[in-house]
Design a protein around this motif. Sequence first.
Motif, PDB file in Angstrom:
ATOM      1  N   ASP A 143      -2.921 -10.940  -4.467  1.00 17.08           N
ATOM      2  CA  ASP A 143      -1.851  -9.936  -4.442  1.00 17.08           C
ATOM      3  C   ASP A 143      -0.486 -10.584  -4.633  1.00 17.08           C
ATOM      4  OD1 ASP A 143      -3.986  -8.401  -3.658  1.00 17.08           O
ATOM      5  OD2 ASP A 143      -3.280  -8.101  -1.610  1.00 17.08           O
ATOM      6  N   TYR A 145       2.288  -9.798  -2.977  1.00 18.43           N
ATOM      7  CA  TYR A 145       2.860 -10.055  -1.651  1.00 18.43           C
ATOM      8  C   TYR A 145       2.371 -11.386  -1.097  1.00 18.43           C
ATOM      9  CZ  TYR A 145       3.648  -9.665   3.377  1.00 18.43           C
ATOM     10  OH  TYR A 145       4.019  -9.917   4.675  1.00 18.43           O
ATOM     11  N   GLU A 146       1.094 -11.666  -1.275  1.00 20.49           N
ATOM     12  CA  GLU A 146       0.529 -12.924  -0.772  1.00 20.49           C
ATOM     13  C   GLU A 146       1.177 -14.124  -1.466  1.00 20.49           C
ATOM     14  OE1 GLU A 146      -4.085 -11.487   0.093  1.00 20.49           O
ATOM     15  OE2 GLU A 146      -3.498 -12.221  -1.889  1.00 20.49           O
ATOM     16  N   LYS A 471       0.480  -5.075  -2.093  1.00 19.65           N
ATOM     17  CA  LYS A 471       0.027  -5.615  -0.811  1.00 19.65           C
ATOM     18  C   LYS A 471      -1.122  -4.738  -0.331  1.00 19.65           C
ATOM     19  CE  LYS A 471       1.477  -6.554   3.952  1.00 19.65           C
ATOM     20  NZ  LYS A 471       2.562  -6.358   4.964  1.00 19.65           N
ATOM     21  N   ARG A 472      -2.350  -5.184  -0.562  1.00 15.77           N
ATOM     22  CA  ARG A 472      -3.511  -4.378  -0.201  1.00 15.77           C
ATOM     23  C   ARG A 472      -3.747  -4.408   1.311  1.00 15.77           C
ATOM     24  NH1 ARG A 472      -7.995  -8.473  -0.093  1.00 15.77           N
ATOM     25  NH2 ARG A 472      -6.872 -10.371  -0.657  1.00 15.77           N
TER      26      ARG A 472
END
Length: 482
Positions: A143, A145-146, A471-472
Amino acid sequence: MLKKTDETSRRNFLKTGAVAAASFMIVPRHVLGGKGFTAPSDKLIVAGVGAGGKGSSDIENFYKSGKAEIAFLCDVDDRAAAGTVKKFPKAKYYKDWRKLLDKEAKHIDAVSVSTPDHNHAIIGLAAMQLGKHVYIQKPLTHDIYEARALTAAAKKYKVVTQMGNQGASGDGVRQLREWYDAGLIGDVDTVYCWTDRPVWPQGITWPTGKPAVPKELDWDLWLGTAPYKDYIDKLVPFNWRGWWDYGTGALGDMGCHLMEAPFRVLNLEYIKEVQSSVATPYVDNWQRAYFPDSCPVSTHATLTFPKTNKTQKDVTVHWMDGGIQPERPAELGPNETFGDGGNGMLFIGTKGKMMAGTYGINPQLLPTSRTKEANVPKTLARVPGGDNGHYAHWVEACIAGYGKIELSSPFELAGPLTEALLMANLSIRGHNVEVKNAKGEGSFPGRDLKLVWDNQNLKVTNFDAVNQFVKREYREGWKFGA
C-alpha cells in the motif's frame, strides 16, 4: 549495527550462552589468523523472514559477502524453506516471524524480508522498531500508506535499509545518468518502460474449490494481514502475485526494476497524475468481463511527474505490461534488440534517445553506433560487484552503522519509487470500482479519469472511491506498527 542497549544485552548473551561459546565467540583476529579473516564479532547477524524462492537467494547472497552470519530463518511453508534450512543447518528455524522477533531480538542485527507483498510492511516496521537494519524485497510495500510509513521509520529509528531491486546497484543505471548529465540526449520529458509479465494467471475469477491445506503450510500465517479466504491450489508459492489481496501485479513485480533508472536519471520523486487503460476480455453475450479481485492481463498506465532540477518540464512515464511495447524507435536497426527483448526502458530526449534492459543492463544510445563513440568520463562511483554487489553493500553499510555508507536503494529512495507504482495501481484498480447513485444505478467512472494525487495528504482528489486502497484495513488481529 546494534544500538547501545541491545549491544549490552548481546554482550551478556555472548558471555553466558552456550550458543555464544559455539558460534559467536569473540576472539582476537590475530589469534584466528589468516589474511582477510573476518572475526565473528565483526559479522552481521541476520534473520531471514521468507526462506524460500527469492528469500533463499537473498539469504545466500548475504552469506556470500563473507560478513553475514545467517543465524535465524523463518517461513510459513516448510516445503519452501527446506533447501535453505539444509544450507544453513545451524540457523534456528521459526514459522511465525512475531515469535522470532519476540524471542531473538537481542541476538539479531538485521532482518531480511522476502514474503508476499501484503506482509512486507508489517514485518519490516516491527524490525525497525526494534532497531534492526532491514532489507525488503521489491516492491517495498503493498500500500501507498505503508511505503510512506516505512520511509519515515527508517529515518526515525536510524537503521540501514535497502529494497531488493538489485539493478539500482548496477553499472547500467550509472552509465545512463552520466550520459544524460553530459547532455548527450538533451532534455527528457517522455520515458517508456515495458515488460512481458505477468507470467502467472491474471484477469480471472477466484476459484470455487476448497482443497485441503498442505500440512507443511500455515495458511493463517501466510494470509497475515489479508482478509481470510479458503486456501486454493497453486496460489502458493508464486501465483499470489496476480491477486490484489496479496500482490501488486506486473507493475509491482517489475516496476521497481524498470522504473528505478528513470527515477535516478531524472531525479523523479512523487507522482502528480496517472491515467490507465486495461485489457478486458469479452465473455458471453458480447459483455466485457471485469475481475475486481484479480489484476488485469495487460495495462498501459501514463504517470505524470513534476519537473525536477534535471528536466525543463513535467515528465511523462508510460508503463506497459502484458507484452505491450512502445513503437520501435526508427534509430534502432531491424535486427537489433529493443530493450532486452521482453522488457526495457526508452528515454526520449530533445537531442536523442537511449535505452536499456531490465535492471538498466546493456545501456545503449540510439542509434547504437553512438554508444561506442560516446566518450563521457565516469563521475559516479560504482558499487563493487554491480547489481550482484547490492547485497554485500547493504551488509557493509549495516556493519558500519546508520549514515556511514551511501546505498543504492535505501527507503528514502525506494519509498517514493514504490509509491509511484502503487499510485498507478490505484488507477488500474479504479477500472473495477463501481459507484452507485441515489437510485442504486451503478457506473465505473474510474475507467475514464486521470487521477489527481494530493501527495501531502495521501489521497486522490477527484475519485474518492479508490482511496480505500491507499491504506487497506488489516485483518482482525493484525495491526501495523503494533
